[in-house]
Design a protein around this motif. Structure first.
Motif, PDB file in Angstrom:
ATOM      1  N   SER A   1       0.714  -0.761  -0.157  1.00 38.91           N
ATOM      2  CA  SER A   1      -0.311  -0.506  -0.078  1.00 38.91           C
ATOM      3  C   SER A   1       1.116   1.225   0.239  1.00 38.91           C
ATOM      4  N   GLY A   2       2.222   1.063   0.400  1.00 37.53           N
ATOM      5  CA  GLY A   2       2.852   2.397   0.719  1.00 37.53           C
ATOM      6  C   GLY A   2       3.433   2.597  -0.901  1.00 37.53           C
ATOM      7  N   LEU A   3       3.258   2.125  -1.874  1.00 37.25           N
ATOM      8  CA  LEU A   3       3.697   2.564  -3.719  1.00 37.25           C
ATOM      9  C   LEU A   3       2.205   3.224  -3.735  1.00 37.25           C
ATOM     10  N   ASP A   4       0.588   2.935  -3.600  1.00 36.97           N
ATOM     11  CA  ASP A   4       0.053   3.685  -3.617  1.00 36.97           C
ATOM     12  C   ASP A   4       0.225   5.296  -3.392  1.00 36.97           C
ATOM     13  N   GLY A   5       0.997   5.410  -1.982  1.00 38.79           N
ATOM     14  CA  GLY A   5       1.322   6.632  -1.742  1.00 38.79           C
ATOM     15  C   GLY A   5       1.972   7.414  -1.855  1.00 38.79           C
ATOM     16  N   VAL A   6       3.255   6.802  -2.063  1.00 40.31           N
ATOM     17  CA  VAL A   6       4.580   7.421  -2.994  1.00 40.31           C
ATOM     18  C   VAL A   6       3.997   7.858  -4.512  1.00 40.31           C
ATOM     19  N   LYS A   7       3.232   7.543  -4.814  1.00 41.44           N
ATOM     20  CA  LYS A   7       2.871   7.257  -6.622  1.00 41.44           C
ATOM     21  C   LYS A   7       1.402   8.852  -6.534  1.00 41.44           C
ATOM     22  N   ARG A   8       0.760   8.791  -5.117  1.00 42.51           N
ATOM     23  CA  ARG A   8      -0.378  10.179  -5.323  1.00 42.51           C
ATOM     24  C   ARG A   8       1.094  11.165  -4.786  1.00 42.51           C
ATOM     25  N   PHE A   9       2.310  11.150  -4.553  1.00 42.83           N
ATOM     26  CA  PHE A   9       2.777  12.391  -3.846  1.00 42.83           C
ATOM     27  C   PHE A   9       3.607  12.805  -5.182  1.00 42.83           C
ATOM     28  N   LEU A  10       4.258  11.667  -6.223  1.00 45.26           N
ATOM     29  CA  LEU A  10       4.806  11.817  -7.615  1.00 45.26           C
ATOM     30  C   LEU A  10       4.155  12.672  -8.446  1.00 45.26           C
ATOM     31  N   ASN A  11       2.118  12.479  -8.435  1.00 42.46           N
ATOM     32  CA  ASN A  11       1.483  12.949  -8.381  1.00 42.46           C
ATOM     33  C   ASN A  11       0.955  14.210  -8.435  1.00 42.46           C
ATOM     34  N   ARG A  12       0.592  14.451  -7.129  1.00 42.77           N
ATOM     35  CA  ARG A  12       0.893  15.536  -6.762  1.00 42.77           C
ATOM     36  C   ARG A  12       1.966  17.229  -6.817  1.00 42.77           C
TER      37      ARG A  12
END
Length: 237
Positions: free
Chosen positions: A56-67
């Motif tokens: 699930s940590g991968l999804d959090g990192v992906k959201r940060f990169l998108n932001r």
């Protein structure tokens, strides 16, 4: 050592082939991209300590990169006729200073945190930045997410990442404009206040008294100990 958290069992186990709980990096790159994988590994914790892998940590990192990408492309650049504020420029140089210092200490997870904090500050304060400031930020970010950074540099400035010089910070701009003063009563921590750097003792004392007024009611202050830039202690009886 990398441990893996199982969302099904709720247990943390050592990652190994014999247990069939290893992570295939090719699958992650295919689903998330190499920048997400790289950034998540760097963010997991200090390299010298054990860490815990959570899918699930991968999804959090992906959201940060998108932001980060969305902010730089849509919000971060000052509109024509709008100048970058001094505080916005200071935030960039504080970030670059933090990145440089943490890089020298080999603390990659705290570098990721520094960029997250900068992005939050920029969005909360609705900062916009000059092209020069954004170029510095993106170039520094390339040590975490080189593919995204390369794309941003080409898209915004027509520049190649491999030709970019490492961005240096200005020490005079990297100084924090505000400081936190700890408030003690008889040596016990009772609160904090945030003041502009250089604020005098009299003004700090007034604000500090108001912040911890319930501990100063019906008592006599017999001494005030003030350490500039750090703390104030009211000795009462």
């Amino acid at each position: 050592m990398i441990n893996r958290y199982s969302e099904k069992s709720g247990l943390v186990e050592k990652m190994s082939k014999s247990k069939g709980n290893v992570v295939n990096p090719d699958d992650i790159v295919a689903n998330y991209g190499s920048d997400v994988l790289r950034l998540y590994i760097l963010f997991m914790g200090p390299p010298e300590l054990d860490c815990e892998w959570q899918d699930s940590g991968l999804d959090g990192v992906k959201r940060f990169l998108n932001r980060f990408y969305s902010f730089v492309i849509k919000e971060g650049t000052c509109a024509e006729g709008v100048n970058e504020s001094l505080e916005a420029r200071r935030s960039v140089h504080r970030l670059l200073k933090a990145v440089q210092e943490r890089l020298e200490l080999f603390k990659p997870n705290t570098i990721v945190s520094a960029f997250m904090e900068w992005l939050n500050e920029a969005q909360d304060n609705k900062f916009c930045f000059s092209p020069q400031s954004l170029e510095r930020v993106i170039t520094a970010f390339s040590i975490l997410a080189p593919h995204l950074s390369s794309e941003l540099l080409e898209q915004l400035f027509g520049k190649n990442l491999e030709t970019q010089a490492w961005p240096e910070y200005d020490p005079t701009l990297a100084i924090t404009s505000q400081i936190v003063i700890s408030i003690q009563v008889n040596g016990k921590m009772r609160g904090t206040i945030q003041v502009d750097r250089g604020t005098g003792q009299a003004e700090i004392e007034t604000e500090a008294r108001a912040a911890v007024s319930k501990w100063l009611e019906n008592v006599e202050t017999i001494r005030t100990i003030f350490v500039p830039g750090r703390m104030i202690n009211f000795v009462v009886k």
